[in-house]
Design an enzyme around this catalytic site. Structure first.
Site, PDB file in Angstrom:
ATOM      1  N   HIS A 147       0.869  -1.180   0.000  1.00 40.68           N
ATOM      2  CA  HIS A 147       0.000   0.000   0.000  1.00 40.68           C
ATOM      3  C   HIS A 147       0.907   1.232   0.000  1.00 40.68           C
ATOM      4  O   HIS A 147       1.435   1.623   1.035  1.00 40.68           O
ATOM      5  CB  HIS A 147      -0.861  -0.054   1.266  1.00 40.68           C
ATOM      6  N   CYS A 184      -2.898  10.469   3.399  1.00 44.40           N
ATOM      7  CA  CYS A 184      -2.788  10.472   4.861  1.00 44.40           C
ATOM      8  C   CYS A 184      -2.847  11.894   5.378  1.00 44.40           C
ATOM      9  O   CYS A 184      -2.125  12.763   4.895  1.00 44.40           O
ATOM     10  CB  CYS A 184      -1.471   9.835   5.271  1.00 44.40           C
TER      11      CYS A 184
END
Lengths: 302, 302
Positions: free
Chosen positions: B209, B242
């Protein structure tokens, strides 16, 4: 392992930006690139100003540069007239030492970009290379459209090898293999390098030049590095791009390349934060943000 | 070779976008992703709406989905309360079949994201995994901050392996190794996979990922693929990212991944143009252009 970054921002980058910068700004750009640790900086082009008005000030720019020790400043010359202009030029207190010529692997691009056939481009380049060598210059040859072109689609690796061998045969020291429209992927890179090896061309004669139009430039570069390629073209801030590609994204950003090489422990001598600061400075002057991911990420801490 | 793309756009993507989309739009997004050929689509999260208001409609979304044949729709559950909510849910005419939990490799991120230590996160996850397995669910575990975190810097691969082994020991079927802040490069990927192999964990238990914050996601993915990894996380259009990373660029774009896999002749069953059309549709609704290079390049021909 050591990798040489062949910086193309001042030439390939600026010639494809809409904004035309003052010569002093270009000189400052080139100066900053050398200060960040780049050792090969393609400074400008002697293409006719009618075709590339962005670089009409080539002679003036070179005359105003103060070459940094150990740094080479190649210039693009399209033909003999361009070579004449380059040879007349002062570069600092000396003259031009390195030139690059720009060939095509496909008929369609040769016709559109050079107004030539693939075959007749060699007739145009032969006297350029011969006279350049006679004047003690090093000659690099770009091979454009190495993977596909917008009109003909995929290009057979063997065709690229044939064009490359002819250019080396003229006396060029190095080939830069360009994925001018950015569609290639790592398997295509492997296949092309296989074909060059099968054709008897050492990988030490090859550089790679990837465009990030489809986000593949760094993965392609990694593939080439793993095969032993040690010269990689990149454009600080990712500026420029092929006018025939389908989007504004263009050259592999030097910062994104250096980030990867730093992580791999591969020496380049280049300071990524210094480059990114230069890209932020330049983006203001070009009137558009840098497409480099690293520049965007570092913007908040520089 | 076949690669399974684990699509995280509806969950990891949308939870990190400022805009909150209506539940009907999310359902249409998920439907389009399945139609484009994706077979694993993480649909939503049962994190408390206070923390992730973007996904407060998780139960409603799932109840309204018509699962496509052969497609799995995992949901994220942070803890037992989240699992309770997921187990109560209808997914089409059945129920939820796959869940994912979200662990941390570093103390700083465990504290900030889970309000736990690295050690005590396992106490929280143990009953979640146990009850999920008892209910016949498959469990994936994310391991976040696998390469570095913003507070502690570089993370030792052995630490990640230890966290991963503990999660597998609880009964998780698969680990997704996350470079949550996007700083890793191919050498780090090699080192981490080496460490897992040395620790006795088969690469068939691992997914990767990557975030494209520094432009490295595709080069890192290529490195993992070359090592034999066959499950790759990606987010259609590159949406999300993020909140602790330093720029808005986030997840690897599914389109950029598919472009590379198509070029490599690796089967995914996914139609890149269909995905890009969905990203263009979604970008209007999110109020920002897709950061995917492929989406930008294809925009003019779709």
């Amino acid at each position: 392992m050591k990798v040489t970054i062949y910086e193309v921002g001042p030439r390939d980058g600026l010639q494809n930006e809409a904004a035309i910068l003052p010569v002093e700004v270009k000189a400052e750009f080139v100066r900053r690139l050398a200060e960040a640790g780049l050792t090969v900086i393609e400074a400008t082009s002697f293409v006719h100003p009618k075709w590339v008005p962005q670089l009409a000030d080539a002679a003036e720019l070179l005359a105003g540069l103060s070459p940094a020790p150990g740094v080479r400043y190649p210039v693009l010359v399209p033909n003999e007239r361009g070579l004449d202009r380059a040879l007349e030029c002062a570069l600092g207190t000396g003259g031009v030492t390195d030139i690059a010529i720009f060939g095509s692997a496909t008929e369609s691009f040769a016709r559109r970009n050079l107004n030539r056939t693939v075959e007749s481009q060699f007739d145009m380049f032969a006297p350029v290379v011969e006279r350049a060598l006679a004047n003690g210059l090093r000659v690099r040859a770009y091979v454009s459209m190495c993977f596909a072109d917008p009109w003909e689609g995929p290009v057979a690796p063997e065709r690229v090898v044939e064009v490359g061998r002819r250019l080396l045969g003229l006396g060029c020291a190095e080939l830069s293999l360009g994925d001018t429209i950015g569609v290639g992927t790592p398997g295509h890179v492997e296949a092309l390098l296989d074909a060059f090896e099968a054709g008897g061309v050492g990988l030490d004669r090859l550089a790679v030049h990837f465009h990030d139009t489809y986000g593949q430039a760094l993965a392609n570069t990694l593939t080439a590095l793993r095969r032993g390629i040690t010269v990689v073209d990149a454009s600080t801030g990712g500026i420029g791009g092929c006018p025939y590609a389908k989007s504004a994204t263009g050259n592999l950003a030097t910062e994104d390349l250096v980030w990867m090489l730093d992580g791999l422990g591969i020496e380049t001598g280049v300071d990524v934060r210094s480059l990114a600061a230069t890209s932020l400075w330049l983006a203001d002057l070009l009137g558009r943000p840098s497409p480099s991911r690293v520049v965007q990420a570092l913007a908040k801490e520089i």
